[in-house]
Write a protein that holds these residues in place. Structure first.
Motif, short mmCIF file in Angstrom:
data_model
loop_
_atom_site.label_atom_id
_atom_site.label_comp_id
_atom_site.label_asym_id
_atom_site.label_seq_id
_atom_site.Cartn_x
_atom_site.Cartn_y
_atom_site.Cartn_z
N ASN A 88 0.81 -1.21 0.00
CA ASN A 88 0.00 0.00 0.00
C ASN A 88 0.85 1.27 0.00
OD1 ASN A 88 -2.62 1.02 -0.21
ND2 ASN A 88 -2.69 1.49 1.96
N LEU A 133 0.55 3.81 -2.99
CA LEU A 133 0.11 5.19 -2.77
C LEU A 133 1.06 6.19 -3.42
CD1 LEU A 133 -1.28 5.36 0.85
CD2 LEU A 133 -2.52 5.60 -1.29
N PHE A 160 -5.79 13.45 -2.94
CA PHE A 160 -6.46 12.45 -2.10
C PHE A 160 -7.84 12.91 -1.66
CE2 PHE A 160 -1.99 11.23 -1.15
CZ PHE A 160 -2.07 9.89 -1.52
N ASN A 208 -9.39 10.46 0.57
CA ASN A 208 -9.23 9.86 1.90
C ASN A 208 -8.04 8.90 1.83
OD1 ASN A 208 -9.30 8.51 4.31
ND2 ASN A 208 -11.41 7.80 4.11
N LYS A 209 -6.90 9.34 2.29
CA LYS A 209 -5.66 8.56 2.18
C LYS A 209 -5.74 7.22 2.93
CE LYS A 209 -0.68 9.12 2.43
NZ LYS A 209 0.43 9.99 2.73
N ASP A 210 -6.58 7.12 3.94
CA ASP A 210 -6.69 5.90 4.73
C ASP A 210 -7.77 4.94 4.24
OD1 ASP A 210 -4.62 6.60 6.46
OD2 ASP A 210 -5.97 7.76 7.73
N ALA A 211 -8.42 5.25 3.14
CA ALA A 211 -9.45 4.36 2.59
C ALA A 211 -8.80 3.10 2.03
CB ALA A 211 -10.24 5.07 1.50
N TYR A 212 -9.59 2.05 1.86
CA TYR A 212 -9.05 0.79 1.35
C TYR A 212 -8.95 0.78 -0.17
CZ TYR A 212 -8.44 -4.12 0.31
OH TYR A 212 -7.97 -5.30 -0.19
N ASP A 222 -11.95 5.20 -3.38
CA ASP A 222 -12.27 5.95 -2.16
C ASP A 222 -11.11 6.84 -1.71
OD1 ASP A 222 -14.81 4.83 -2.04
OD2 ASP A 222 -14.16 3.19 -0.75
N MET A 223 -9.89 6.50 -2.14
CA MET A 223 -8.72 7.31 -1.79
C MET A 223 -8.61 8.57 -2.63
SD MET A 223 -5.53 4.78 -1.34
CE MET A 223 -5.69 3.25 -0.47
N TYR A 262 -6.65 1.15 7.66
CA TYR A 262 -8.08 1.18 7.38
C TYR A 262 -8.87 0.11 8.13
CZ TYR A 262 -6.56 -2.42 4.17
OH TYR A 262 -5.98 -3.53 3.64
#
Length: 188
Positions: free
Chosen positions: A15, A19, A35, A37-41, A45-46, A164
């Protein structure tokens, strides 16, 4: 004991590398939206990407060198090999596409980093059935969906902590490969 182990973000720091590549791809090919949401799976969604952007990025990644340059997660090789040397059967079970290119890249990466294993099972987006078929006794993954599918088959699971999945409290959580090894040593 037969131990099923995911590859990406379970033994390989996928990941983080993904990223970095995705951020560059976003700037070069998607207008630099950044981004969401950088912590999305999921990548969708990121980033502010369409389904087509995600497909194009994954094609770009699979054709590149990312999967050969990923670093292993700290101590994963040490403890996987220790489990292997102690007589456990090690199966790597991954969602990575089962193509000749990806098979070659994955096998080369495992060899480069010295992982011992008995079987590499690729192309499994639904891991419960393959774990059941292969008679896996315990399965380790960072993906809540996969752990849930495997647990539903009555197989013990360990959830490798990732950004996540920190809210998930349903499964036994492991933060390090030493935790994985200690759990298996104490519960076999």
């Amino acid at each position: 004991m037969i131990i099923g182990i995911d590859i990406d973000d379970t033994i390989a720091k996928t990941n983080i590398s993904l990223l970095d590549e995705a951020f560059e791809y976003d700037k070069e090919h998607c207008g630099g939206k950044g981004f969401k949401n950088k912590d999305a799976y999921s990548l969708k969604d990121m980033f502010y990407w369409s389904d087509e952007d995600v497909i194009n990025f994954m094609t770009y990644i699979r054709d590149g060198n990312l999967f050969t340059e990923i670093s292993p997660i700290k101590d994963s090789q040490l403890y996987v090999n220790k489990l292997y040397d102690e007589g456990n059967i090690i199966y790597f079970i991954t969602r990575r596409k089962n193509t000749a290119h990806m098979l070659k890249v994955t096998m080369k990466w495992l060899e480069k980093h010295g992982f011992k294993y008995h079987k590499l099972l690729m192309g499994y987006s639904e891991k419960g059935s393959v774990c059941e078929k292969e008679q896996v006794n315990i399965f380790i993954d960072n993906d809540i969906k996969h752990v849930t599918e495997v647990a539903a088959k009555g197989i013990k699971v360990l959830l490798m902590t990732d950004s996540y999945n920190t809210d998930c409290t349903v499964f036994t959580r492991v933060d390090t490969w030493e935790d994985v090894y200690n759990y298996i040593a104490n519960h076999s």
